[in-house]
Structures are given as C-alpha cells and as structure tokens.
Design a protein around this motif. Structure first.
Motif, PDB file in Angstrom:
ATOM      1  N   VAL A   1       0.835  -1.200   0.000  1.00 52.90           N
ATOM      2  CA  VAL A   1       0.000   0.000   0.000  1.00 52.90           C
ATOM      3  C   VAL A   1       0.871   1.253   0.000  1.00 52.90           C
ATOM      4  CG1 VAL A   1      -2.025  -1.012   1.121  1.00 52.90           C
ATOM      5  CG2 VAL A   1      -0.155  -0.133   2.531  1.00 52.90           C
TER       6      VAL A   1
ATOM      7  N   ILE B   1       2.057   4.607   1.500  1.00 51.81           N
ATOM      8  CA  ILE B   1       2.072   5.019   2.909  1.00 51.81           C
ATOM      9  C   ILE B   1       2.145   6.530   3.102  1.00 51.81           C
ATOM     10  CG2 ILE B   1       2.990   2.830   3.719  1.00 51.81           C
ATOM     11  CD1 ILE B   1       5.718   4.209   4.077  1.00 51.81           C
TER      12      ILE B   1
ATOM     13  N   ALA C   1       0.822  -3.149   5.943  1.00 59.48           N
ATOM     14  CA  ALA C   1       0.394  -2.918   7.317  1.00 59.48           C
ATOM     15  C   ALA C   1       1.258  -3.709   8.296  1.00 59.48           C
ATOM     16  CB  ALA C   1      -1.081  -3.286   7.475  1.00 59.48           C
TER      17      ALA C   1
ATOM     18  N   THR D   1      -2.349  11.021   4.204  1.00 62.18           N
ATOM     19  CA  THR D   1      -3.554  11.317   3.417  1.00 62.18           C
ATOM     20  C   THR D   1      -3.175  11.768   2.016  1.00 62.18           C
ATOM     21  OG1 THR D   1      -4.665  12.103   5.435  1.00 62.18           O
ATOM     22  CG2 THR D   1      -5.702  12.634   3.334  1.00 62.18           C
TER      23      THR D   1
ATOM     24  N   LEU E   1      -7.115   8.310  -0.359  1.00 61.74           N
ATOM     25  CA  LEU E   1      -6.303   7.440   0.493  1.00 61.74           C
ATOM     26  C   LEU E   1      -6.285   7.999   1.913  1.00 61.74           C
ATOM     27  CD1 LEU E   1      -3.187   6.740  -1.776  1.00 61.74           C
ATOM     28  CD2 LEU E   1      -5.247   5.354  -1.517  1.00 61.74           C
TER      29      LEU E   1
ATOM     30  N   MET F   1      -5.069   6.885   5.910  1.00 62.57           N
ATOM     31  CA  MET F   1      -4.250   5.879   6.598  1.00 62.57           C
ATOM     32  C   MET F   1      -3.752   6.423   7.933  1.00 62.57           C
ATOM     33  SD  MET F   1      -1.124   6.319   3.884  1.00 62.57           S
ATOM     34  CE  MET F   1      -2.284   6.759   2.573  1.00 62.57           C
TER      35      MET F   1
ATOM     36  N   PHE G   1      -5.251   1.142   6.606  1.00 64.47           N
ATOM     37  CA  PHE G   1      -5.237   1.855   5.332  1.00 64.47           C
ATOM     38  C   PHE G   1      -6.604   1.696   4.671  1.00 64.47           C
ATOM     39  CE2 PHE G   1      -1.008   0.580   6.396  1.00 64.47           C
ATOM     40  CZ  PHE G   1      -0.198   1.644   6.025  1.00 64.47           C
TER      41      PHE G   1
ATOM     42  N   ARG H   1      -8.904   2.893   1.140  1.00 65.21           N
ATOM     43  CA  ARG H   1      -8.896   3.507  -0.194  1.00 65.21           C
ATOM     44  C   ARG H   1     -10.330   3.605  -0.698  1.00 65.21           C
ATOM     45  NH1 ARG H   1      -4.197   2.775  -4.397  1.00 65.21           N
ATOM     46  NH2 ARG H   1      -4.896   4.206  -6.033  1.00 65.21           N
TER      47      ARG H   1
END
Length: 298
Positions: A39, A41, A185, A238, A242, A244, A262, A264
């Motif tokens: 993902v 980050i 994660a 951000t 997205l 997180m 996270f 989306r």
C-alpha cells in the motif's frame, strides 16, 4: 462473527477497500486483514524519517539545536511552516516536531536533506522491513505529481488537477504502490513494535521517537475509537482517496497494541469523516479482540 469479518463488513458499508494489522506488543498475537498487501504510505513515511533523525542525534552525529532557515523556495504546501508568509529560522528538533505533530511537509523535506536522502531507505533495510520501499521524501512526491500531469509548478498543478478524470488521477505514480513510497500494514506494525521495544535503535533514540509520535494533533482516525484515558501515539497519511494511520494504543493497565490501517475510496476527496470514523471503529474492534483473548495470569 470473527473480528476480521466484522471489520470487513464495516469497510464494505462505506464502502472502502481496507487493510489492517494489529498486534499485541506483549505476545505478538495479531488481527490481520490484507496485512501483507502493498500500500501507499504517504506521510506515514515520516515515522522512519524521524526515527533516523533521533538515531543520529543520540549517536552524536547531529546537534538537535542546529538552526535551519526556511525560505519561500523551501515551502511545499500543507500544514505548519509551509503556511508562513515570511522566512523563519528553526531548530532541527523543531522540524521533527512539526513533521510529526502536523505532518509538515516542508519540515520533513528539510529534515530529510539534513540526515541524508538515502538514510530512511537504508534504515528500513537495516530493520528488516523487506516490504517497505522509500523513494525520496515530500519534495520528490510533489515533483512526481507535477510531472505526471505536465505542470510546471504547484499553481499550475492546482489549475490542472480539477480537470482530470478519476482514471487520470488513479494513474499518477503517487497512487501506485509499485511507483512510490510504499509498505504493508504488517511491516509498519513491525516498525512500531521495534520502536516501542527499544530495538529500532538505542533506547534513548526509540524513546525520543515515541515522544514525538505522541504529539500528533489529528485524532479522528485511530484515537477517536478509544476513551481519553487510552493514550494513542500515531502518524496519519492522506492523499485524495487514500486515508491511513499507524500508531500504538497504550492502556492504563499496561496493554500496548500496534496498529496500521489503510483505507482507499473510489471518491478522490481527502475530507471523509465517515472514512476516518470507520477506521477508528475498525481499530477499536481489533484491539478489543486482542484484549478479550489475552492470556489470563495463573
């Protein structure tokens, strides 16, 4: 219903595509949903940045009181010093504070320049974060966004961006884990675990990093899921679509739980309180499950 299924249903209701990893720092028990999926980050990268800064300070390589002059050309937009109208002088340790407390991109970029552009990537490798890729800092991220839409500067980008289709935005490198700073994660909770267990550097460097994480001002994601007596030390990230956050939840009874979450969305907005609060509820579900299943003393 298993906690992972409850979390997935929570994400489905928004809807968002979510990944989560939560781990009990005492014994390693976990709750995982897509925890090994790569993902983007975004600003969660600043945890690695500030950890390396603290390591260098406590190794005697940097003086935290060293002064840095921030000029107009250094400003990248966003919170903190980026909003200042005039040049200002600030210490390295205050750059670290602003990078963590309000996710100041200008502060993070200048701090990265001082500690060395390649050191966060080298640190991730040293710590065994095999699924973590660090490609520059906030300035490199901004430059890639400008290049992807053919903008010469941030003002031109601001004019072009609203005209882009969802597909054009999704095609930008900052939204693609294989082309930008990315992790999983599970890797992020491993990083947090090492920081809290004093194995990511010297105990002093880890303690300094923990202290900076406890100063984050944004609370609508992980922290919103827990009562005031539970301390949350975390860092958000951000981008449009997205959302997180990663951090450690600390209970008064000594329970400590590392979390990385996270989300989306198909909608490209950054202001989605419904997404934030779904993240907070998912975080609480995961931690409650770990606490409910904790081994009881004999």
């Amino acid at each position: 219903m298993a906690v992972v299924e409850r979390i997935q249903r929570l994400f489905d209701e928004i809807p968002v595509r979510g990944t989560l990893h939560a781990v009990d720092l005492a014994d390693g028990r976990e709750v995982a949903l897509g925890a090994d999926e790569q993902v983007v980050i975004a600003s969660i990268f600043k945890i690695v940045l500030v950890l390396e800064f603290c390591r260098q300070v406590h190794a005697g390589q940097l003086d935290p009181t060293e002064r840095v002059l921030i000029r107009a050309a250094d400003r990248l937009g966003g919170w903190g010093t980026a909003g200042c109208a005039d040049d200002l002088e600030i210490s390295l340790r205050d750059l670290a504070y602003f990078a963590m407390s309000v996710s100041d991109n200008t502060a993070a970029d200048l701090l990265l320049h001082r500690i060395g552009r390649d050191t966060p990537a080298l640190l991730a490798a040293e710590l065994g974060l095999d699924r973590t890729r660090v490609l520059g800092g906030p300035r490199q991220l901004l430059e890639s966004m400008l290049a992807d839409v053919g903008a010469r500067d941030s003002a031109e980008f601001a004019a072009i961006y609203p005209t882009l289709t969802r597909e054009q935005v999704a095609g930008m490198r900052v939204f693609q884990p294989e082309h930008t700073t990315a992790s999983t994660a599970r890797d992020i909770t491993r990083l947090l675990t090492m920081i809290w267990q004093d194995t990511a550097g010297t105990p002093a460097a880890c303690a300094a990093t923990r202290d900076l994480l406890r100063h984050q001002m944004f609370w609508t994601r992980i922290a919103a899921g827990f009562p005031d007596e539970v301390r949350v030390a975390s860092k958000t990230g951000t981008l449009p679509g997205l959302h997180m956050e990663a951090g450690v939840v600390e209970y008064p009874d000594g329970g400590r739980y590392a979390l990385a979450i996270f989300a989306r969305t198909d909608e490209l907005g950054a202001r989605r309180i419904d997404v934030d609060l779904a993240m907070s509820r998912a975080s609480r579900l995961a931690v409650d499950a770990l606490r409910a299943e904790a081994p009881q003393p004999n």
